[in-house]
Design a protein around this motif. Sequence first.
Motif, short mmCIF file in Angstrom:
data_model
loop_
_atom_site.label_atom_id
_atom_site.label_comp_id
_atom_site.label_asym_id
_atom_site.label_seq_id
_atom_site.Cartn_x
_atom_site.Cartn_y
_atom_site.Cartn_z
N UNK A 67 43.19 44.72 46.02
CA UNK A 67 43.73 45.36 44.82
C UNK A 67 42.73 45.28 43.67
N UNK A 68 42.92 46.13 42.69
CA UNK A 68 42.14 46.10 41.46
C UNK A 68 43.14 45.86 40.33
N UNK A 69 43.18 44.65 39.79
CA UNK A 69 44.17 44.36 38.76
C UNK A 69 44.16 45.35 37.59
N UNK A 70 42.98 45.85 37.24
CA UNK A 70 42.92 46.78 36.12
C UNK A 70 43.58 48.13 36.41
N UNK A 71 43.81 48.44 37.67
CA UNK A 71 44.50 49.70 37.99
C UNK A 71 45.92 49.49 38.50
N UNK A 72 46.22 48.28 38.99
CA UNK A 72 47.55 48.04 39.55
C UNK A 72 48.48 47.28 38.63
N UNK A 73 47.91 46.59 37.64
CA UNK A 73 48.73 45.77 36.75
C UNK A 73 48.95 44.36 37.26
N UNK A 74 48.37 44.03 38.42
CA UNK A 74 48.49 42.67 38.96
C UNK A 74 47.75 41.70 38.04
N UNK A 75 48.17 40.44 38.05
CA UNK A 75 47.54 39.42 37.20
C UNK A 75 46.17 39.00 37.73
N UNK A 76 45.99 39.13 39.06
CA UNK A 76 44.73 38.69 39.66
C UNK A 76 44.50 39.46 40.97
N UNK A 77 43.30 39.35 41.50
CA UNK A 77 43.00 39.95 42.80
C UNK A 77 43.69 39.14 43.89
N UNK A 78 44.25 39.83 44.88
CA UNK A 78 44.95 39.15 45.97
C UNK A 78 44.71 39.86 47.30
N UNK A 79 44.93 39.11 48.39
CA UNK A 79 44.93 39.72 49.71
C UNK A 79 46.20 40.57 49.82
N UNK A 80 46.07 41.71 50.42
CA UNK A 80 47.24 42.58 50.59
C UNK A 80 47.63 42.65 52.06
N UNK A 81 48.90 42.92 52.29
CA UNK A 81 49.40 43.07 53.64
C UNK A 81 49.59 41.73 54.33
N UNK A 82 49.95 41.80 55.60
CA UNK A 82 50.10 40.59 56.38
C UNK A 82 49.67 40.88 57.82
N UNK A 83 49.16 39.87 58.44
CA UNK A 83 48.77 40.00 59.84
C UNK A 83 49.92 39.58 60.71
N UNK A 84 50.23 40.37 61.70
CA UNK A 84 51.31 40.04 62.64
C UNK A 84 50.73 40.02 64.05
N UNK A 85 51.19 39.07 64.80
CA UNK A 85 50.72 38.97 66.20
C UNK A 85 51.88 38.90 67.13
#
Length: 168
Positions: free
Chosen positions: A150-168
């Motif tokens: 993510x890009x906090x400056x375009x999404x409004x998030x407070x910080x950069x984070x990993x997105x999604x989740x891995x499923x097995x």
Amino acid sequence: GKLSMDKDGRWAARGKPDEKVLHRWLKHDYFHRRPPKSTGRELFGEPFFKTAMRDLKGRTAFDCVATLTELTARSLALNYKAHLPTLPSRVVLSGGGASSPYLVAAIARQFAGQQIQIETSEEWGWPAQAIEPAAFALLADLRARGKPGNLPETTGARRKVLLGQESR
């Protein structure tokens, strides 16, 4: 035999947008919030559609589709004009809307006289239907490599984070 979409904007082209209804819809708070913002079905899914159909009761199917398509064009232009420091010289469209000559023309009308080129991703060598899958592939790759997506400056998030989740 039922249509699941307005192929090439043919239905919208046969209708006439309801200006009164459009005026009311465009007063929705969402269109006037300061970006970054995001929404999905929670605002413009089934509940909105049911209300829209009540608002358009008595109109032809063509008028309904024309009004909904015009909402898309006007909301895009409204947000560009309200929230960008300057208007871009070019708007590149992709996805299903890019294949609707009616929608592309409706968007162009919203920017008439403002020296903005309306183009599709096809004109840049990217198939219109490939942009979203390519974006999700990029996000999956970032996740797999442990990098923020993510890009906090375009999404409004407070910080950069990993997105999604891995499923097995």
